[in-house]
Design a protein around this motif. Sequence first.
Motif, PDB file in Angstrom:
ATOM      1  N   GLU A  62      28.713   4.737  -1.757  1.00  0.00           N
ATOM      2  CA  GLU A  62      27.685   5.695  -2.157  1.00  0.00           C
ATOM      3  C   GLU A  62      26.362   4.946  -2.254  1.00  0.00           C
ATOM      4  N   ILE A  63      25.304   5.560  -1.696  1.00  0.00           N
ATOM      5  CA  ILE A  63      23.971   4.968  -1.750  1.00  0.00           C
ATOM      6  C   ILE A  63      23.003   6.033  -2.242  1.00  0.00           C
ATOM      7  N   LEU A  64      22.224   5.705  -3.288  1.00  0.00           N
ATOM      8  CA  LEU A  64      21.158   6.585  -3.770  1.00  0.00           C
ATOM      9  C   LEU A  64      19.818   5.947  -3.459  1.00  0.00           C
ATOM     10  N   LEU A  65      18.892   6.745  -2.921  1.00  0.00           N
ATOM     11  CA  LEU A  65      17.541   6.269  -2.628  1.00  0.00           C
ATOM     12  C   LEU A  65      16.532   7.226  -3.257  1.00  0.00           C
ATOM     13  N   PHE A  66      15.533   6.638  -3.915  1.00  0.00           N
ATOM     14  CA  PHE A  66      14.449   7.412  -4.512  1.00  0.00           C
ATOM     15  C   PHE A  66      13.136   6.796  -4.057  1.00  0.00           C
ATOM     16  N   GLY A  67      12.252   7.640  -3.514  1.00  0.00           N
ATOM     17  CA  GLY A  67      10.977   7.144  -3.021  1.00  0.00           C
ATOM     18  C   GLY A  67       9.829   7.527  -3.935  1.00  0.00           C
ATOM     19  N   GLN A  68       8.903   6.594  -4.130  1.00  0.00           N
ATOM     20  CA  GLN A  68       7.686   6.850  -4.886  1.00  0.00           C
ATOM     21  C   GLN A  68       6.494   6.411  -4.037  1.00  0.00           C
ATOM     22  N   ALA A  69       5.307   6.827  -4.475  1.00  0.00           N
ATOM     23  CA  ALA A  69       4.113   6.492  -3.693  1.00  0.00           C
ATOM     24  C   ALA A  69       3.952   4.978  -3.554  1.00  0.00           C
ATOM     25  N   GLY A  70       4.353   4.280  -4.588  1.00  0.00           N
ATOM     26  CA  GLY A  70       4.167   2.829  -4.531  1.00  0.00           C
ATOM     27  C   GLY A  70       5.447   2.037  -4.535  1.00  0.00           C
ATOM     28  N   GLY A  71       6.600   2.680  -4.407  1.00  0.00           N
ATOM     29  CA  GLY A  71       7.827   1.903  -4.485  1.00  0.00           C
ATOM     30  C   GLY A  71       9.064   2.664  -4.048  1.00  0.00           C
ATOM     31  N   LEU A  72      10.187   1.925  -4.011  1.00  0.00           N
ATOM     32  CA  LEU A  72      11.470   2.459  -3.584  1.00  0.00           C
ATOM     33  C   LEU A  72      12.550   1.935  -4.535  1.00  0.00           C
ATOM     34  N   GLN A 109       0.851  -1.183   0.000  1.00  0.00           N
ATOM     35  CA  GLN A 109       0.000   0.000   0.000  1.00  0.00           C
ATOM     36  C   GLN A 109       0.895   1.244   0.000  1.00  0.00           C
ATOM     37  N   GLU A 110       0.307   2.365  -0.412  1.00  0.00           N
ATOM     38  CA  GLU A 110       1.084   3.588  -0.481  1.00  0.00           C
ATOM     39  C   GLU A 110       1.616   3.958   0.903  1.00  0.00           C
ATOM     40  N   THR A 111       2.917   4.266   0.955  1.00  0.00           N
ATOM     41  CA  THR A 111       3.597   4.511   2.226  1.00  0.00           C
ATOM     42  C   THR A 111       4.408   5.805   2.132  1.00  0.00           C
ATOM     43  N   THR A 112       4.381   6.583   3.194  1.00  0.00           N
ATOM     44  CA  THR A 112       5.231   7.770   3.260  1.00  0.00           C
ATOM     45  C   THR A 112       6.637   7.330   3.653  1.00  0.00           C
ATOM     46  N   LEU A 113       7.605   7.621   2.788  1.00  0.00           N
ATOM     47  CA  LEU A 113       8.966   7.114   2.989  1.00  0.00           C
ATOM     48  C   LEU A 113       9.886   8.197   3.542  1.00  0.00           C
ATOM     49  N   ASP A 114      10.704   7.823   4.512  1.00  0.00           N
ATOM     50  CA  ASP A 114      11.764   8.684   5.030  1.00  0.00           C
ATOM     51  C   ASP A 114      13.071   8.153   4.458  1.00  0.00           C
TER      52      ASP A 114
END
Length: 540
Positions: free
Chosen positions: A498-508, A435-440
């Motif tokens: 190095e770590i890159l993180l990108f958050g989306q409403a339905g994924g990471l 389900q859609e999750t708010t990501l930190d």
Amino acid sequence: MLRKILIYLLFTTAVFAQQKVVTSIDTTKNKIGAEFKLTLKTSVDTLSKVVFPKLRTIGALEVIQSYPVDTVKKDDRYELIKKYGLTQFDSGRYTIPSIKILINNKEFLSDSIKVEVANIQVDTLKQKMFDIKDIVKVQESSDWWKYLLAILLILGIGAFIYWYTKIRQKKKIEEEVYKTPIEKATSLLNTLEKKELWQHGEVKAYYSELTDITRNYIEEAIEIPAMESTTSELIEGLKAASQKKKMKLSQETIDNLFTVLKQADLVKFAKSKPLEFEITEDRNKIQKAILTLDEAIPVEVPIEEDSILNEAQRQKQIQIMLKKKRNQRIAIAVGSVVFLLFATTFFFVVTKGFNYVKDNILGHPTKELVEGEWVKSEYGNPGVVIEAPKVLKRIDLTKTLPKDGMALIKEMQSFGYGSLLDNFYIMVSTMKFKQETTLDLSKGIESSLKILETQGAQNMIVKEEDFQTNSGITGKKGYGTFTRIDGNSQSSTKMYYEILLFGQAGGLQQIMILHEEGDRYATELTDRVMNSVELKLAGN
């Protein structure tokens, strides 16, 4: 007056109407990679000049085919038809903009048209999915043959030195083990004749060797300094020695010896050229003089223990000396090769630097990755598109995540190259949530680092900043260093990450790269990979 203006306006309107560009397209909706066929038509008189533009792209669409202009004659006019084949490899809605066409050096615009490019639907339930295949290596040019040629050249020089010293030492050994001076002189005279020096025009070399043999014999047998003496000094010394040793020498022997030595001086220093019969006579005179001198030397009866070595002892002595000299030759040849290798390496270190020698001669694993063939691929869902030196292989990371975290994940895919113990490691991971999750994202980076700590990372330094892809998508970047401990040898290595993180409403979406700190080739690898990152949106 008003009538004339109205007539003029009607006339110009008619002309423009005749020169209008008609725009059409075969379809406004197509699949990814399929062809849209754009058609432009115009009708002109027979004297008009029409120029259709040469284009590689029209808006966001690529021109894959520019068809020849078709001409159709209708009465006293021509209808010109120009077609362009267009395509697009990304789904979405696009607008084909107006195109400028020149008619008699005047610009006319085509109509803009909206088109749609749709995804190709794939039934994943029926179609089995496979990992991306690795790149098939093709034969490529390399500089390896230059290094091989250099090594063969150095080895060739070493072999030549071995051969040259062998010939020299063998000759020297034979000279050393002659039983008597007369035996040595006779053997050397026979060897000189076999060389046929004067027959090949080398008269000076012939007389030089001939007199050297004679002087050596006199010095060894009669014990006077014959090699350093002039011809006159040698003859005077020989006369004095003959009286002292009570040698019976005829004046003819002395004269013949003096004549030949004087002839040799003229050949060597005055460039005299004796005739063939004179050369033969000189050789015979020398041989006769040496034999006469040897017969004139008083014979001393040796004591038993000081007697001359018998033939068996002589042969044994030759073998011992040959073995000793062979070891010397090997040492000289090996030393020469080592010296040449050292000198070559030193030359490159001085001119190119130590890193050049280390990386290009000894080899460097990450340098080979930088210079290899790279591949651009899409991984996971939501997709991550990156350019990498190798195709990433699918890996299973589900066991490394906590169970409560896995309960939130609908789908997880991970791909990697190398391992945490290698010089260079890259991993791409994507997740779709139930389900859609708010990501930190900051906490996401923290969680990734904790996983590294469980695998042996220590003394971790963490830095964090915002990151933006070339297309404008923002995310978080974590970077820094840690100490990697080898469990077997207990040795430690300083690592950079190095770590890159990108958050989306339905994924990471996550990209991680590790390499040894200070490795400039690995730094170049990291920069190139990170600059190539493109992201797909969840649901597309």
